[in-house]
Design a protein around this motif. Structure first.
Motif, PDB file in Angstrom:
ATOM      1  N   LEU A  16      50.870  42.872  42.002  1.00 45.05           N
ATOM      2  CA  LEU A  16      50.061  43.619  42.935  1.00 45.05           C
ATOM      3  C   LEU A  16      49.117  44.704  43.224  1.00 45.05           C
ATOM      4  O   LEU A  16      49.513  44.855  41.798  1.00 45.05           O
ATOM      5  CB  LEU A  16      51.008  44.546  43.896  1.00 45.05           C
ATOM      6  N   ASP A  17      47.830  44.757  43.677  1.00 42.12           N
ATOM      7  CA  ASP A  17      47.421  46.331  43.580  1.00 42.12           C
ATOM      8  C   ASP A  17      46.482  45.827  42.228  1.00 42.12           C
ATOM      9  O   ASP A  17      45.944  46.765  41.809  1.00 42.12           O
ATOM     10  CB  ASP A  17      47.675  47.409  43.216  1.00 42.12           C
ATOM     11  N   LYS A  18      45.997  44.566  41.857  1.00 39.68           N
ATOM     12  CA  LYS A  18      45.828  44.730  40.292  1.00 39.68           C
ATOM     13  C   LYS A  18      44.576  43.031  40.543  1.00 39.68           C
ATOM     14  O   LYS A  18      44.926  42.259  42.177  1.00 39.68           O
ATOM     15  CB  LYS A  18      46.122  43.456  38.691  1.00 39.68           C
ATOM     16  N   THR A  19      43.242  43.214  40.139  1.00 38.04           N
ATOM     17  CA  THR A  19      42.717  41.665  40.766  1.00 38.04           C
ATOM     18  C   THR A  19      42.017  41.015  39.601  1.00 38.04           C
ATOM     19  O   THR A  19      42.444  41.105  38.648  1.00 38.04           O
ATOM     20  CB  THR A  19      40.793  42.545  41.335  1.00 38.04           C
ATOM     21  N   ILE A  20      41.955  39.988  39.413  1.00 35.24           N
ATOM     22  CA  ILE A  20      41.094  38.583  39.315  1.00 35.24           C
ATOM     23  C   ILE A  20      39.404  38.904  39.160  1.00 35.24           C
ATOM     24  O   ILE A  20      39.110  39.229  40.194  1.00 35.24           O
ATOM     25  CB  ILE A  20      41.441  37.555  38.780  1.00 35.24           C
ATOM     26  N   CYS A  21      38.968  38.008  38.393  1.00 28.77           N
ATOM     27  CA  CYS A  21      37.629  37.589  38.704  1.00 28.77           C
ATOM     28  C   CYS A  21      37.408  36.836  39.055  1.00 28.77           C
ATOM     29  O   CYS A  21      38.446  35.911  38.577  1.00 28.77           O
ATOM     30  CB  CYS A  21      36.860  38.115  37.292  1.00 28.77           C
ATOM     31  N   PRO A  22      36.847  36.260  40.074  1.00 28.20           N
ATOM     32  CA  PRO A  22      36.448  34.704  40.123  1.00 28.20           C
ATOM     33  C   PRO A  22      35.690  33.821  38.796  1.00 28.20           C
ATOM     34  O   PRO A  22      36.860  32.634  38.248  1.00 28.20           O
ATOM     35  CB  PRO A  22      34.850  34.589  41.544  1.00 28.20           C
ATOM     36  N   SER A  23      35.567  34.554  38.103  1.00 24.21           N
ATOM     37  CA  SER A  23      35.319  33.317  36.935  1.00 24.21           C
ATOM     38  C   SER A  23      36.932  33.658  35.756  1.00 24.21           C
ATOM     39  O   SER A  23      36.910  32.068  35.506  1.00 24.21           O
ATOM     40  CB  SER A  23      34.271  34.475  35.652  1.00 24.21           C
ATOM     41  N   GLU A  24      37.619  33.725  36.193  1.00 24.65           N
ATOM     42  CA  GLU A  24      38.845  33.808  35.036  1.00 24.65           C
ATOM     43  C   GLU A  24      39.266  32.396  36.029  1.00 24.65           C
ATOM     44  O   GLU A  24      40.515  31.601  35.591  1.00 24.65           O
ATOM     45  CB  GLU A  24      39.957  35.357  36.063  1.00 24.65           C
ATOM     46  N   ALA A  25      39.332  32.212  36.829  1.00 26.61           N
ATOM     47  CA  ALA A  25      39.642  31.238  38.070  1.00 26.61           C
ATOM     48  C   ALA A  25      39.102  30.327  37.642  1.00 26.61           C
ATOM     49  O   ALA A  25      39.881  28.860  36.856  1.00 26.61           O
ATOM     50  CB  ALA A  25      39.706  31.341  39.362  1.00 26.61           C
ATOM     51  N   ALA A  26      37.722  29.789  37.027  1.00 27.97           N
ATOM     52  CA  ALA A  26      37.089  28.425  36.685  1.00 27.97           C
ATOM     53  C   ALA A  26      37.496  28.620  35.807  1.00 27.97           C
ATOM     54  O   ALA A  26      37.485  26.932  35.022  1.00 27.97           O
ATOM     55  CB  ALA A  26      35.192  29.899  36.940  1.00 27.97           C
ATOM     56  N   LYS A  57      42.142  39.936  49.073  1.00 22.84           N
ATOM     57  CA  LYS A  57      41.098  40.319  49.827  1.00 22.84           C
ATOM     58  C   LYS A  57      40.427  40.447  48.567  1.00 22.84           C
ATOM     59  O   LYS A  57      40.611  40.603  47.414  1.00 22.84           O
ATOM     60  CB  LYS A  57      42.033  41.947  49.829  1.00 22.84           C
ATOM     61  N   LEU A  58      38.738  40.789  48.876  1.00 22.74           N
ATOM     62  CA  LEU A  58      37.981  40.930  47.948  1.00 22.74           C
ATOM     63  C   LEU A  58      37.606  42.180  47.825  1.00 22.74           C
ATOM     64  O   LEU A  58      37.527  42.959  48.793  1.00 22.74           O
ATOM     65  CB  LEU A  58      36.998  40.584  48.302  1.00 22.74           C
ATOM     66  N   SER A  59      37.121  43.290  46.618  1.00 24.49           N
ATOM     67  CA  SER A  59      36.821  44.191  46.580  1.00 24.49           C
ATOM     68  C   SER A  59      34.755  44.342  45.475  1.00 24.49           C
ATOM     69  O   SER A  59      35.074  42.973  44.544  1.00 24.49           O
ATOM     70  CB  SER A  59      38.065  45.547  46.531  1.00 24.49           C
ATOM     71  N   TRP A  60      34.724  45.340  45.253  1.00 18.95           N
ATOM     72  CA  TRP A  60      33.792  45.879  44.344  1.00 18.95           C
ATOM     73  C   TRP A  60      33.587  46.980  44.142  1.00 18.95           C
ATOM     74  O   TRP A  60      33.109  47.367  45.333  1.00 18.95           O
ATOM     75  CB  TRP A  60      32.836  44.763  44.416  1.00 18.95           C
ATOM     76  N   LYS A  61      34.353  47.764  43.178  1.00 14.57           N
ATOM     77  CA  LYS A  61      33.776  48.491  42.723  1.00 14.57           C
ATOM     78  C   LYS A  61      34.100  49.598  44.084  1.00 14.57           C
ATOM     79  O   LYS A  61      34.563  50.773  44.119  1.00 14.57           O
ATOM     80  CB  LYS A  61      32.210  49.406  42.655  1.00 14.57           C
ATOM     81  N   ALA A  68      33.171  36.038  49.445  1.00 14.48           N
ATOM     82  CA  ALA A  68      32.546  35.925  48.155  1.00 14.48           C
ATOM     83  C   ALA A  68      31.584  35.893  47.918  1.00 14.48           C
ATOM     84  O   ALA A  68      30.892  34.664  47.278  1.00 14.48           O
ATOM     85  CB  ALA A  68      33.879  34.663  47.852  1.00 14.48           C
ATOM     86  N   GLN A  69      30.939  36.680  48.120  1.00 14.07           N
ATOM     87  CA  GLN A  69      28.978  36.532  47.678  1.00 14.07           C
ATOM     88  C   GLN A  69      29.047  37.937  46.868  1.00 14.07           C
ATOM     89  O   GLN A  69      29.344  38.973  47.336  1.00 14.07           O
ATOM     90  CB  GLN A  69      28.355  36.436  48.347  1.00 14.07           C
ATOM     91  N   GLY A  70      27.998  37.582  45.991  1.00 17.04           N
ATOM     92  CA  GLY A  70      27.751  38.846  44.931  1.00 17.04           C
ATOM     93  C   GLY A  70      29.024  38.712  44.264  1.00 17.04           C
ATOM     94  O   GLY A  70      30.133  38.061  43.998  1.00 17.04           O
ATOM     95  N   PRO A  71      28.479  40.048  43.591  1.00 15.50           N
ATOM     96  CA  PRO A  71      30.351  40.411  42.503  1.00 15.50           C
ATOM     97  C   PRO A  71      31.898  40.826  43.107  1.00 15.50           C
ATOM     98  O   PRO A  71      30.935  41.442  44.167  1.00 15.50           O
ATOM     99  CB  PRO A  71      29.714  41.486  41.664  1.00 15.50           C
ATOM    100  N   TYR A  72      32.332  40.292  42.684  1.00 15.78           N
ATOM    101  CA  TYR A  72      33.754  40.725  43.494  1.00 15.78           C
ATOM    102  C   TYR A  72      35.180  40.912  42.642  1.00 15.78           C
ATOM    103  O   TYR A  72      34.710  39.804  41.533  1.00 15.78           O
ATOM    104  CB  TYR A  72      33.825  40.094  44.910  1.00 15.78           C
ATOM    105  N   ARG A  73      35.707  40.623  43.207  1.00 16.88           N
ATOM    106  CA  ARG A  73      37.210  41.002  42.074  1.00 16.88           C
ATOM    107  C   ARG A  73      37.756  40.682  43.408  1.00 16.88           C
ATOM    108  O   ARG A  73      37.858  40.762  44.631  1.00 16.88           O
ATOM    109  CB  ARG A  73      37.449  41.824  41.598  1.00 16.88           C
TER     110      ARG A  73
END
Length: 77
Positions: A16-26, A57-61, A68-73
């Motif tokens: 919870l309250d931690k994020t991943i980068c989409p590239s980790e899934a890829a 949910k998605l976020s950036w900074k 799911a466009q541009g940079p996101y976590r």
């Protein structure tokens, strides 16, 4: 493993309250030495479905993202 399964597995493992980068899934989908960049479109599509379902949910900074466009976590919702 599907892109959806990879995303859910990673955000669940991260916690919870931690994020991943989409590239980790890829990278998980591509395997060691695989073409992870070639899996990014599949990941972006799966992320958007998961957002629409309310599963992630998605976020950036620190700012919420709706698509799911541009940079996101990615985080668990």
């Amino acid at each position: 493993m599907t892109p959806r399964e990879a995303i859910v597995q990673l955000v669940t493992k991260r916690g919870l309250d931690k994020t991943i980068c989409p590239s980790e899934a890829a990278r998980l989908l591509a395997g060691d030495g695989g073409d992870w960049r070639g899996r990014m479109n599949d990941v972006h599509e799966a992320v958007q479905v998961l957002v629409e379902e309310g599963a992630v949910k998605l976020s950036w900074k620190g700012q919420t993202r709706l698509t799911a466009q541009g940079p996101y976590r990615i985080a668990r919702a």
